[in-house]
Every structure is written in C-alpha cells, then in structure tokens.
Design a protein around this motif. Structure first.
Motif, mmCIF file in Angstrom:
data_model
loop_
_atom_site.group_PDB
_atom_site.id
_atom_site.type_symbol
_atom_site.label_atom_id
_atom_site.label_comp_id
_atom_site.label_asym_id
_atom_site.label_seq_id
_atom_site.Cartn_x
_atom_site.Cartn_y
_atom_site.Cartn_z
ATOM 1 N N GLU A 57 0.985 -1.627 -0.025
ATOM 2 C CA GLU A 57 0.279 0.245 0.246
ATOM 3 C C GLU A 57 0.698 1.403 -0.442
ATOM 4 O OE1 GLU A 57 -3.930 0.577 1.928
ATOM 5 O OE2 GLU A 57 -3.675 -1.153 2.583
ATOM 6 N N GLU A 58 2.343 0.479 0.265
ATOM 7 C CA GLU A 58 3.214 2.202 0.626
ATOM 8 C C GLU A 58 3.340 3.036 -0.528
ATOM 9 O OE1 GLU A 58 3.130 -0.339 2.827
ATOM 10 O OE2 GLU A 58 3.437 0.427 5.099
ATOM 11 N N SER A 59 3.474 1.875 -1.619
ATOM 12 C CA SER A 59 4.035 1.990 -2.406
ATOM 13 C C SER A 59 2.586 2.250 -3.905
ATOM 14 C CB SER A 59 4.613 0.719 -3.851
ATOM 15 O OG SER A 59 5.660 0.546 -2.627
ATOM 16 N N LEU A 60 2.107 2.411 -3.386
ATOM 17 C CA LEU A 60 0.218 2.453 -4.664
ATOM 18 C C LEU A 60 0.416 3.755 -5.171
ATOM 19 C CD1 LEU A 60 -2.123 1.457 -5.699
ATOM 20 C CD2 LEU A 60 -3.442 2.320 -3.808
ATOM 21 N N LEU A 61 0.803 4.626 -3.959
ATOM 22 C CA LEU A 61 0.788 5.959 -4.457
ATOM 23 C C LEU A 61 1.787 6.441 -5.851
ATOM 24 C CD1 LEU A 61 -0.713 8.888 -4.492
ATOM 25 C CD2 LEU A 61 0.589 10.123 -2.882
ATOM 26 N N GLN A 62 2.466 5.320 -5.715
ATOM 27 C CA GLN A 62 3.560 6.460 -6.390
ATOM 28 C C GLN A 62 3.699 5.588 -8.117
ATOM 29 O OE1 GLN A 62 6.574 7.395 -5.756
ATOM 30 N NE2 GLN A 62 5.482 8.240 -3.830
ATOM 31 N N VAL A 63 3.088 4.421 -7.654
ATOM 32 C CA VAL A 63 2.572 3.520 -9.104
ATOM 33 C C VAL A 63 1.719 4.090 -9.696
ATOM 34 C CG1 VAL A 63 1.060 1.826 -10.309
ATOM 35 C CG2 VAL A 63 3.792 1.121 -8.521
ATOM 36 N N LEU A 64 0.478 4.614 -8.915
ATOM 37 C CA LEU A 64 -0.539 5.364 -9.826
ATOM 38 C C LEU A 64 0.027 6.789 -10.514
ATOM 39 C CD1 LEU A 64 -3.363 5.526 -6.850
ATOM 40 C CD2 LEU A 64 -3.272 4.374 -9.020
ATOM 41 N N ILE A 65 0.760 6.974 -9.664
ATOM 42 C CA ILE A 65 1.957 8.796 -10.213
ATOM 43 C C ILE A 65 2.243 8.471 -11.255
ATOM 44 C CG2 ILE A 65 3.545 10.544 -9.802
ATOM 45 C CD1 ILE A 65 2.543 10.259 -7.205
ATOM 46 N N GLU A 66 3.023 7.340 -11.238
ATOM 47 C CA GLU A 66 3.425 6.716 -12.864
ATOM 48 C C GLU A 66 2.525 6.003 -14.094
ATOM 49 O OE1 GLU A 66 7.658 4.316 -12.151
ATOM 50 O OE2 GLU A 66 5.307 3.398 -10.709
ATOM 51 N N ILE A 67 1.461 5.680 -13.494
ATOM 52 C CA ILE A 67 0.490 5.774 -14.141
ATOM 53 C C ILE A 67 -0.200 6.930 -15.165
ATOM 54 C CG2 ILE A 67 -1.832 4.576 -15.381
ATOM 55 C CD1 ILE A 67 -1.382 2.457 -13.054
ATOM 56 N N GLN A 68 0.064 7.971 -14.378
ATOM 57 C CA GLN A 68 -1.137 9.408 -14.503
ATOM 58 C C GLN A 68 -0.261 10.219 -15.953
ATOM 59 O OE1 GLN A 68 -2.393 10.956 -10.829
ATOM 60 N NE2 GLN A 68 -4.048 10.023 -10.822
ATOM 61 N N GLN A 69 1.252 9.719 -15.322
ATOM 62 C CA GLN A 69 2.277 10.624 -15.972
ATOM 63 C C GLN A 69 2.393 9.990 -17.552
ATOM 64 O OE1 GLN A 69 5.683 10.352 -13.255
ATOM 65 N NE2 GLN A 69 5.227 12.387 -12.329
ATOM 66 N N ASN A 70 2.299 8.728 -17.199
ATOM 67 C CA ASN A 70 2.562 8.297 -18.483
ATOM 68 C C ASN A 70 1.240 7.017 -19.056
ATOM 69 O OD1 ASN A 70 3.476 6.729 -21.401
ATOM 70 N ND2 ASN A 70 5.357 6.257 -20.225
ATOM 71 N N PRO A 71 0.018 7.543 -19.346
ATOM 72 C CA PRO A 71 -1.328 6.152 -19.454
ATOM 73 C C PRO A 71 -0.759 5.202 -19.807
ATOM 74 C CG PRO A 71 -1.480 8.900 -20.010
ATOM 75 C CD PRO A 71 -0.424 8.417 -20.284
ATOM 76 N N SER A 72 0.460 5.288 -20.861
ATOM 77 C CA SER A 72 0.642 3.429 -21.719
ATOM 78 C C SER A 72 1.642 2.819 -20.856
ATOM 79 C CB SER A 72 1.655 4.069 -22.907
ATOM 80 O OG SER A 72 2.541 5.314 -23.023
ATOM 81 N N PHE A 73 1.528 3.960 -19.594
ATOM 82 C CA PHE A 73 3.190 3.170 -19.227
ATOM 83 C C PHE A 73 2.207 1.778 -18.572
ATOM 84 C CE2 PHE A 73 5.289 2.013 -14.281
ATOM 85 C CZ PHE A 73 5.712 2.263 -14.764
ATOM 86 N N CYS A 74 3.279 0.850 -18.691
ATOM 87 C CA CYS A 74 3.107 -0.681 -18.221
ATOM 88 C C CYS A 74 3.868 -1.315 -16.361
ATOM 89 C CB CYS A 74 3.811 -1.694 -18.545
ATOM 90 S SG CYS A 74 3.220 -3.246 -18.186
ATOM 91 N N VAL A 75 3.075 -1.587 -15.899
ATOM 92 C CA VAL A 75 3.085 -2.013 -14.349
ATOM 93 C C VAL A 75 4.116 -2.813 -13.698
ATOM 94 C CG1 VAL A 75 1.081 -3.500 -13.663
ATOM 95 C CG2 VAL A 75 1.653 -1.799 -12.335
ATOM 96 N N LEU A 76 4.511 -3.750 -14.946
ATOM 97 C CA LEU A 76 5.511 -4.309 -14.763
ATOM 98 C C LEU A 76 6.790 -3.656 -14.736
ATOM 99 C CD1 LEU A 76 3.538 -7.420 -16.610
ATOM 100 C CD2 LEU A 76 4.214 -7.249 -14.842
#
Length: 438
Positions: free
Chosen positions: A81-100
């Motif tokens: 859960e601590e990393s969730l916000l960072q992942v959400l920021i990555e996806i918002q900054q780059n919609p084509s970003f792959c979470v993997l």
C-alpha cells in the motif's frame, strides 16, 4: 491502451485496495476471456517468513491484432500500500506505462516464463523477506488482448515449520472468536435461567431473544472453526457453509428482535400494526439479499468483475435496514407520548418513555459504532493489528446484547409496571417536558 481505459483501471485499483480486506486460504481461480489491465487476486499480510506460491495452467492469450503479444507484457507482481501512490503517479504521468516496469512493484514472473504450448503452465514459489501487507496482482499490458487461465495461489507465513494461511493481522481470530462464543453460551445459560425463574412475566419475545443468543454463539463457534482450519490447512473444511447459515439466521433474528422490541410486541401489545408489519416485510427480504452479497464477497474475491458491485449492494442494503429498524422505536415513543395525555397513568408512561428513549439511543450507538467506528479501525489500523477491529466489533455487539436484554428482561416488577401513586404528580410534570422529543 487508451488513456480512458488506464484512468478507469487506476480508480478501480484504488477502490479495490481500499475496500478489500486481507484475505487468506488456498485459492483456485479460473479467469476467462478477461481484458482488464490489472486484476487484484489477493491481499495478505506477510511476516519475515512469508511465501507466495503461484501455479498457472491452460494459459490462453487472444489478440485482435495480427501480431502476437509480447509475453513479457503479461505477468504477476506484488504491491504494498505504501507503493500504491507511486505507481498511480507513474500511470497518470504516462498512460501507456506498464506497471510491470515499475520499480515500486515486486516482480514475480511473466508469461515469458511459461512452459511451451500446449501445456502453457508455470509453478513458482517466492519468499517475502520484507514484512508488509501486499496485494497480489496480474497485469495485462498487451493492447487488445484477452486472457484465460487457471490459477492456484497459496499465500502464507511460516510458523516454525508449519504454514499459517491467515494474514499476519488475523492469526489471532480463532482464539478471539472462541472466547466470544463461550461468552455468548454463558449469556444464554443465564438468560434461560432468568426466563425459567420469571415464568409469569415470560413473553414470546423473550424466547425469540434466547434463539438470537443461540444463533450468535453458534455463528461465532463456526467462525472460530473456519479460521482455525484455514490457518492450519488453507481450507475451511465446510465450516464456512455452517458459518454462513448461522450468520444468515442470526442477522435476520437480530433485526427482527430490534424491530419487535421497538414496537413493544408481546409485552406491551399482542399484535403488530400494519406499518410495523411492512417494516419486517422490507427488512427480512433485504437481509436475504445482504447475506447473498456477503457469501459472494467472502467466497469469491476481488478478482471477479462484479466484486465491487456486490460490496456496494451489501453496503446499501445494510444502510437501508439500519434506517428501517429505527422507525418502530420512534413510533412507539410518539405513541406513548400521545397515550400519556389521556389515560391518566403518568408514572407508568414516563417509565415506558424513558425505557424506549434509552433503547433508541442504545440502538443508534450500536449501529454507529459497528458501521462507522469499526470501519475506521479497519482502515487506519496497521495490518498486524487488523484483529483489533474484530475485537472492537464483537465487544460492542456483546455490550449491546447485554444492555438490550437487561432493559427488556422478564421480571415481575420493572420499568413497565411502576404503580407508586406518589410518583404520579412528578411523572405528569416530566411528561410535559420536551426532553422526549426526538
């Protein structure tokens, strides 16, 4: 994938992680023609001896385009859960970003690691060395593809040499539920003795209240056995079925008893008015629906597409029922106020009004605590202390049962039968006061 699809996936991910409690058990799932970018499979609290075991088979990836998707774009990962916000920021900054590709996730394996077709399978076990609460996800970053597969997951912590399949914050639940079950069986014995000792004042509602205590005790006993077998073996061995049966009967009885006590049925009047019958006709079917939703939520998991919808159904129905059971108490208070103006029995009516007003406050307090405070505890408590919310809920429930049963116990002389003539004048003055207005 388009920006809209990713944004929808982001909010769905956030909602799932907020409403999904830590789960346990050995799970065998089947995913069929699924197009979701991310699928939440499990949520589990690990200690430093945690392990994740994943077995996939019969994997099939179908794409709408001519080219085959890159198998490294489909795989499994853990996310705290601590990393969730960072992942959400990555996806918002780059919609084509792959979470993997995120450095904030714990990579497990991708479809590149599968055995060659037709088997298309894999079986891996990974140690979790950093204690935390993690969510197990499957990610599909290949555009316009649907995935089908059979999945077997085992999430556990080692307790010595034995696996513990309960989340780190739930491993105390078997003992907790067992203790409360014993408390309710003792409560039932005391109640039956009280009913037997006051047979002249015994009413049908008191027998219904005894049945409620029995169902509550059996419900907790089955919950304790369910959690115990999940803890040691990963499966409930049928105790979950008994748990849901007794939970259904217990919840229906609880709402029925509150409604009947609130109307004064059997001890103040031998019948129900039409509007009171309508409340029961609304509450009981809604509780059937709520229990169906509870079974779906408990026995499936967040991986099904309609899991959030079933949570919303359960929440909505529960709110409606909680509001509905308040009306009979309010009606009784208003009826007693009107009666007190004409029948000349001020002291008796004052006692009844006081009792029903106290009962109204007790019910409101119970519903507020178990629906709002307990939810807040589940949300803010550290994953290792999730059992505290269960302790708070069961303690509040036991306190509510004790107070309600004490207020409406079968005794020959209680608040309903105050006949001291010297109190009449004081009672008449009190009845003119507006303190009983809701």
């Amino acid at each position: 994938m388009g920006k809209t699809a990713f944004t929808t996936g982001v909010f769905a991910l956030l909602l799932l992680l907020l409403v999904c409690p830590s789960r346990a058990e050995i799970k065998t799932l089947t995913i069929t023609s699924d197009t979701r970018a991310m699928i939440l499979l499990e949520k589990f609290g690990f200690t430093h001896t945690g392990h994740v075991s994943i077995a996939v088979s019969s994997v099939s990836v179908v794409t709408a385009s001519q080219s085959q998707p890159d198998p490294s774009r489909l795989g499994f990962f853990l996310l705290s859960e601590e990393s969730l916000l960072q992942v959400l920021i990555e996806i918002q900054q780059n919609p084509s970003f792959c979470v993997l590709d995120s450095r904030y996730t714990t990579h497990l394996f991708t479809f590149r690691d599968l055995s060659p077709p037709p088997a298309a399978s894999a079986n891996h076990t990974y140690p979790v060395t950093i204690p935390n609460e993690y969510s197990l996800f499957f990610a599909n970053c290949a555009p316009e593809t649907t995935v089908s597969m059979s999945l077997h997951t085992e999430l556990y912590n080692l307790d010595g040499d034995s696996p513990d399949f309960l989340s780190a914050g739930q491993t105390q639940l078997p003992t907790l539920f067992s203790l409360f079950s014993v408390a309710y069986f003792a409560f039932l014995a005391i109640w039956l003795h009280l009913c037997h000792s006051n047979r002249r004042s015994l009413h049908r509602i008191h027998l219904l209240m005894a049945a409620l205590l029995l169902m509550k005790a059996l419900n907790l006993l089955c919950a304790a056995e369910d959690k115990h077998f999940v803890k040691v073996s990963g499966t409930p061995h049928g105790w979950d079925v008994l748990f849901y049966i007794f939970q259904f009967i217990r919840v229906v009885l609880l709402f029925t008893v509150i409604v009947l006590v609130g109307t004064g049925w059997s001890f103040l009047k031998p019948f129900l008015q039409e509007r009171e019958k309508k409340v029961l006709m609304i509450v009981i079917p809604l509780q059937v629906l709520a229990n169906i939703a509870s079974v779906v939520i408990g026995e499936t998991g967040p991986f099904i597409k309609d899991w959030v919808t079933w949570n919303q159904v359960f929440l909505l129905v529960d709110i409606i029922c909680c509001c509905a059971i308040i009306f009979p108490i309010v009606w009784s208070i208003r009826s007693l106020r009107e009666t007190s103006k004409t029948d000349g029995k001020a002291a008796r009516n004052l006692a009844k009004l006081t009792l029903f007003r106290q009962f109204y406050i007790v019910v409101i307090g119970y519903l507020y605590f178990t629906r709002i405070v307990v939810f807040a505890l589940k949300t803010i408590a550290a994953y290792k202390y999730q059992w505290v919310s269960n302790l708070a809920e069961e303690t509040a429930s036991l306190a509510f049962y004790v107070v309600m049963f004490y207020m409406f116990r079968p005794v020959e002389r209680n608040e309903y039968f105050v006949l001291d003539e010297e109190e009449e004048e004081a009672a008449e003055i009190a009845l003119r006061d507006e303190e009983f207005e809701l």
